[in-house]
Design an enzyme around this catalytic site. Structure first.
Site, PDB file in Angstrom:
ATOM      1  N   ARG A 185       0.828  -1.192   0.000  1.00 18.66           N
ATOM      2  CA  ARG A 185       0.000   0.000   0.000  1.00 18.66           C
ATOM      3  C   ARG A 185       0.873   1.257   0.000  1.00 18.66           C
ATOM      4  O   ARG A 185       1.854   1.334   0.726  1.00 18.66           O
ATOM      5  CB  ARG A 185      -0.905   0.018   1.238  1.00 18.66           C
ATOM      6  CG  ARG A 185      -2.195  -0.740   1.013  1.00 18.66           C
ATOM      7  CD  ARG A 185      -3.154  -0.591   2.167  1.00 18.66           C
ATOM      8  NE  ARG A 185      -2.819  -1.459   3.270  1.00 18.66           N
ATOM      9  CZ  ARG A 185      -2.463  -1.037   4.474  1.00 18.66           C
ATOM     10  NH1 ARG A 185      -2.392   0.266   4.735  1.00 18.66           N
ATOM     11  NH2 ARG A 185      -2.186  -1.888   5.430  1.00 18.66           N
ATOM     12  N   LYS A 189      -9.257  -2.009   0.651  1.00 24.01           N
ATOM     13  CA  LYS A 189      -8.958  -0.947   1.604  1.00 24.01           C
ATOM     14  C   LYS A 189      -9.546   0.408   1.194  1.00 24.01           C
ATOM     15  O   LYS A 189      -9.614   1.332   2.001  1.00 24.01           O
ATOM     16  CB  LYS A 189      -7.442  -0.847   1.809  1.00 24.01           C
ATOM     17  CG  LYS A 189      -6.870  -2.077   2.522  1.00 24.01           C
ATOM     18  CD  LYS A 189      -7.671  -2.369   3.760  1.00 24.01           C
ATOM     19  CE  LYS A 189      -7.083  -3.343   4.768  1.00 24.01           C
ATOM     20  NZ  LYS A 189      -6.635  -4.627   4.337  1.00 24.01           N
ATOM     21  N   HIS A 225     -11.382  -3.092  10.887  1.00 27.42           N
ATOM     22  CA  HIS A 225     -10.334  -3.879  10.219  1.00 27.42           C
ATOM     23  C   HIS A 225     -10.193  -5.201  10.983  1.00 27.42           C
ATOM     24  O   HIS A 225      -9.162  -5.474  11.592  1.00 27.42           O
ATOM     25  CB  HIS A 225      -9.036  -3.055  10.256  1.00 27.42           C
ATOM     26  CG  HIS A 225      -7.938  -3.592   9.404  1.00 27.42           C
ATOM     27  ND1 HIS A 225      -6.612  -3.291   9.623  1.00 27.42           N
ATOM     28  CD2 HIS A 225      -7.943  -4.420   8.335  1.00 27.42           C
ATOM     29  CE1 HIS A 225      -5.871  -3.894   8.726  1.00 27.42           C
ATOM     30  NE2 HIS A 225      -6.645  -4.589   7.939  1.00 27.42           N
ATOM     31  N   CYS A 236       1.058  -9.215  14.001  1.00 29.55           N
ATOM     32  CA  CYS A 236       0.703  -9.396  15.422  1.00 29.55           C
ATOM     33  C   CYS A 236      -0.118 -10.666  15.650  1.00 29.55           C
ATOM     34  O   CYS A 236      -0.641 -10.872  16.743  1.00 29.55           O
ATOM     35  CB  CYS A 236      -0.063  -8.195  15.944  1.00 29.55           C
ATOM     36  SG  CYS A 236       0.958  -6.717  16.085  1.00 29.55           S
TER      37      CYS A 236
HETATM   38  C1  SPV Z   1      -3.353  -5.190   5.170  1.00 29.96           C
HETATM   39  O1  SPV Z   1      -2.245  -4.703   4.908  1.00 29.96           O
HETATM   40  O2  SPV Z   1      -3.969  -4.923   6.214  1.00 29.96           O
HETATM   41  C2  SPV Z   1      -3.977  -6.118   4.212  1.00 29.96           C
HETATM   42  C3  SPV Z   1      -3.453  -6.179   2.853  1.00 29.96           C
HETATM   43  O3  SPV Z   1      -4.946  -6.748   4.538  1.00 29.96           O
HETATM   44  S1  SPV Z   1      -3.822  -4.779   1.911  1.00 29.96           S
HETATM   45  O4  SPV Z   1      -4.859  -5.124   0.982  1.00 29.96           O
HETATM   46  O5  SPV Z   1      -2.614  -4.399   1.232  1.00 29.96           O
HETATM   47  O6  SPV Z   1      -4.290  -3.753   2.799  1.00 29.96           O
HETATM   48 MN    MN Z   2      -5.900  -5.865   6.306  1.00 31.81          MN
END
Ligand code: SPV
Ligand code: MN
Length: 632
Positions: free
Chosen positions: A91, A236, A255, A280
């Protein structure tokens, strides 16, 4: 606007076929037509294809993903591999921004931009971004079909990989869009991978990668990227829109995983949600042996008629980290990844049609193709860094019901009743392995205090603590104070408020070694389950309730067939007062940077601090075990 006329121009120029146009008009939704028109005009694709819920349409996406080389087939049937640009492997926090109007307030840690300027910039970048490409128009559901929870999602994308991933991860929504009765009550996402380069084709202009969240219009615009966390509207990006919606209504978007806990010898399933920052133990908790998984990443949670909070998984698949998935520690996922079924690997090494990732438990070949391109052991990138055979953030994308522990209630339109919430941190010296909050507000405080220490798997110094309230800081689009307040009012609507627990699987002893084995977490989870059912007593302390030795001893025997010694218990369940006070100081400092943190937060902080100091005085020392606390 007369859309029949507008779109007849599109058919005349061969941009859209008649039957695709019919699919669009069958929705009887002018908002959809307006969006398609606006972004086709802007992005200038050479073809528009509308995908319904039909098998043929979905199959078309899958085939095309391979024929245009966004994915390649592997040896095992149904498996494909996709690569993102070497520079687009995670990300992009820096270029993900919430667009806000002048005068609007956000927390200091939320990345914002003036809406007018942001729109001008990104619409400029998107001008002509689909030239020579096909634009897919897709409809999905965030949540189960026919459910009060569910929100429709319209996706325009020029990436067949994005569309294919969404077919694995989300429920079909074309027919549900017809039920909207023409309303604009849906989210929408415009994505373009932008100009592509190479084979497999990857985004060229990474420097122009932008992900802008436009809360006012319930939309996200994202360009010049392919990595799913940046590109997929429904993951996301929708999370942020839903957080905004929930925080202005009476529910929660979190989340969170959703887990059905099944204690041995008890004929019951008790549902928990859980928020853990990365590294975690989120997936390993959601995938605990013998339990049921409903979701691994994002939950919508609403107050329900029965007085409980109910949760649904807004996804039906997993976009999971593949690193360290192996036959020994993750037998269920490993089995699914090594047998025929539809799934997508991304950014792993491929040699002779076989995928290899880090920590898979078998040796990997010394060359092959990976996220860098042609790869051999020892190869370095432009910055002189050695390229690992697979990326540490490499992923697999799979249907949840391909896992043997998938709970059929995944599709329950009423969701599942939530009895408990886990907040999981990672710290080596402060929080005991499991703590139950004294009440709902104290539970919010536990979530607000989650910290995660950096590990050697991330860049930078090891052991640095990062605050991560509810593991949601990256995705917050409302001020943190408003978010905490919404949690408080949410709980007050419920007759049966979830009990809240923190976990810390990473506590270390004086010798610097972890105090717990990997599977011990099962005992903490089952203890928490028992607490929600009134099975166990507990020891009250200023930070929350701690388990009693006898109960844990019995659970270790029953669930893991292990002997749990009194010495282990004492070392693990000791209040390390100075460390706990330091943690309160860190929370105080962080939350002081926010304008309006609700009063209950400060009241709890003050009370915990004075309670800990009092204990320190009373015992005349700074480490006090749960057994000693049980005496008072
Ligand atoms: C995270 O990083 O919390 C994920 C993967 O679940 S992503 O789709 O990159 O956010
Ligand atoms: Mn995630």
């Amino acid at each position: 606007m007369n859309y029949k006329e507008v779109f007849s121009g599109f058919t005349d120029s061969g941009l859209i076929a008649n039957n695709d146009l019919e699919k669009l008009f069958a929705l009887q939704n002018e908002h959809v037509l307006k969006i398609v028109k606006q972004f086709v005009d802007l992005c200038k694709p050479s073809k528009i294809t509308v995908i319904s819920d039909s098998k043929e349409d979905i199959e078309y996406v899958k085939q095309k993903t391979v024929s245009n080389q966004e994915e390649s087939t592997l040896q095992i049937e149904g498996h494909t591999i996709h690569y993102d640009s070497y520079y687009d492997q995670a990300r992009d926090k820096e270029n993900t921004k919430v667009l806000i109007s002048k005068g609007e307030y956000r927390s200091p840690w939320i990345n914002t931009m003036n809406r007018d300027e942001g729109l001008e910039e990104i619409l400029n970048i998107m001008d002509g971004c689909m030239k020579g490409k096909e634009c897919l128009v897709r409809f999905f559901c965030l949540g189960p079909l026919n459910s009060k929870f569910t929100i429709g999602a319209l996706q325009l994308t020029d990436s067949f990989y994005v569309a294919h991933s969404e077919d694995l991860l989300y429920r079909k929504g074309y027919e549900e869009f017809k039920e909207l009765d023409g309303s604009n009550n849906f989210f929408y996402f415009i994505h373009s991978a932008g100009e592509l380069v190479g084979n497999p084709p990857v985004t060229k202009n990474i420097d122009k990668r932008r992900i802008y969240i436009d809360l006012q219009e319930n939309r996200v615009l994202t360009v010049n990227n392919q990595y799913a966390g940046n590109s997929l509207g429904l993951k996301k990006l929708a999370l942020r829109l839903a957080i905004y919606k929930a925080n202005n209504e009476d529910w929660l978007t979190e989340h969170d995983f959703i887990l059905g806990v099944r204690p041995k010898g008890k004929n019951r399933v008790t549902y928990f949600t859980g928020a853990f920052p990365s590294a975690c133990g989120k997936t390993s908790t959601a995938m605990l042996p013998g339990q049921l998984i409903v979701g691994d990443d994002i939950a919508y949670i609403r107050p329900w008629e029965d007085g409980f909070a109910h949760a649904v998984n807004i996804e039906k698949g997993i976009f999971g980290i593949i690193k360290d998935v192996n036959a020994k520690n993750d037998p269920v996922i490993y089995e699914a990844l090594t047998t025929p079924r539809e799934l997508i690997f991304s950014n792993v090494l491929v040699n002779m049609g076989k995928p290899y990732w880090i920590g898979m438990g078998i040796d990997h070949p010394k060359d092959g193709f990976n996220h860098y391109g042609d790869w051999n052991d020892g190869i370095t990138d432009n910055n002189g860094n050695r390229v690992t055979h697979a990326h540490p953030n490499a992923r697999y994308t799979i249907n949840l019901n391909d896992l043997s522990n998938c709970d059929p209630r995944l599709e329950d339109p009423d969701g599942v009743p939530i009895h408990g919430i886990f907040y999981g941190g990672r710290d080596s010296d402060t929080m005991p392995p499991v703590v139950e909050s004294l009440n709902w507000e104290n539970g919010i405080f536990l979530g607000a205090g989650i910290e995660s220490e950096t590990t050697s798997a991330t860049l930078g110094a090891v052991g640095v603590r990062k605050a991560s309230p509810m593991a949601n800081l990256d995705f917050l689009v409302v001020p943190l104070g408003k978010y905490l307040k919404n949690h408080q009012t949410f709980g007050h609507q419920l007759k049966h408020c979830p009990q809240v627990f923190s976990t810390n699987y990473f506590l270390k002893g004086k010798d610097g070694k972890y105090l717990n084995a990997i599977l011990d977490k099962k005992v903490w989870v089952i203890w928490a389950e028992g607490r929600t059912r009134g099975d166990f007593d507990a020891i009250k302390t200023p930070i929350g309730y701690l388990p009693k030795y006898e109960d844990l001893k019995n659970l270790f025997k029953l669930e893991l067939n292990k002997t749990y010694s009194q010495e282990d218990y004492i070392e693990q369940f000791t209040l390390r007062i100075n460390f706990l006070l330091d943690k309160l100081n860190r929370m105080e400092e962080m939350y002081n940077a926010e304008k309006k943190i609700p009063k209950f937060f400060w009241d709890i902080l003050t009370k915990q601090r004075s309670g800990l100091i009092e204990l320190q005085k009373k015992f005349g020392k700074e480490q006090i075990s749960a057994s000693e606390l049980a005496q008072i």
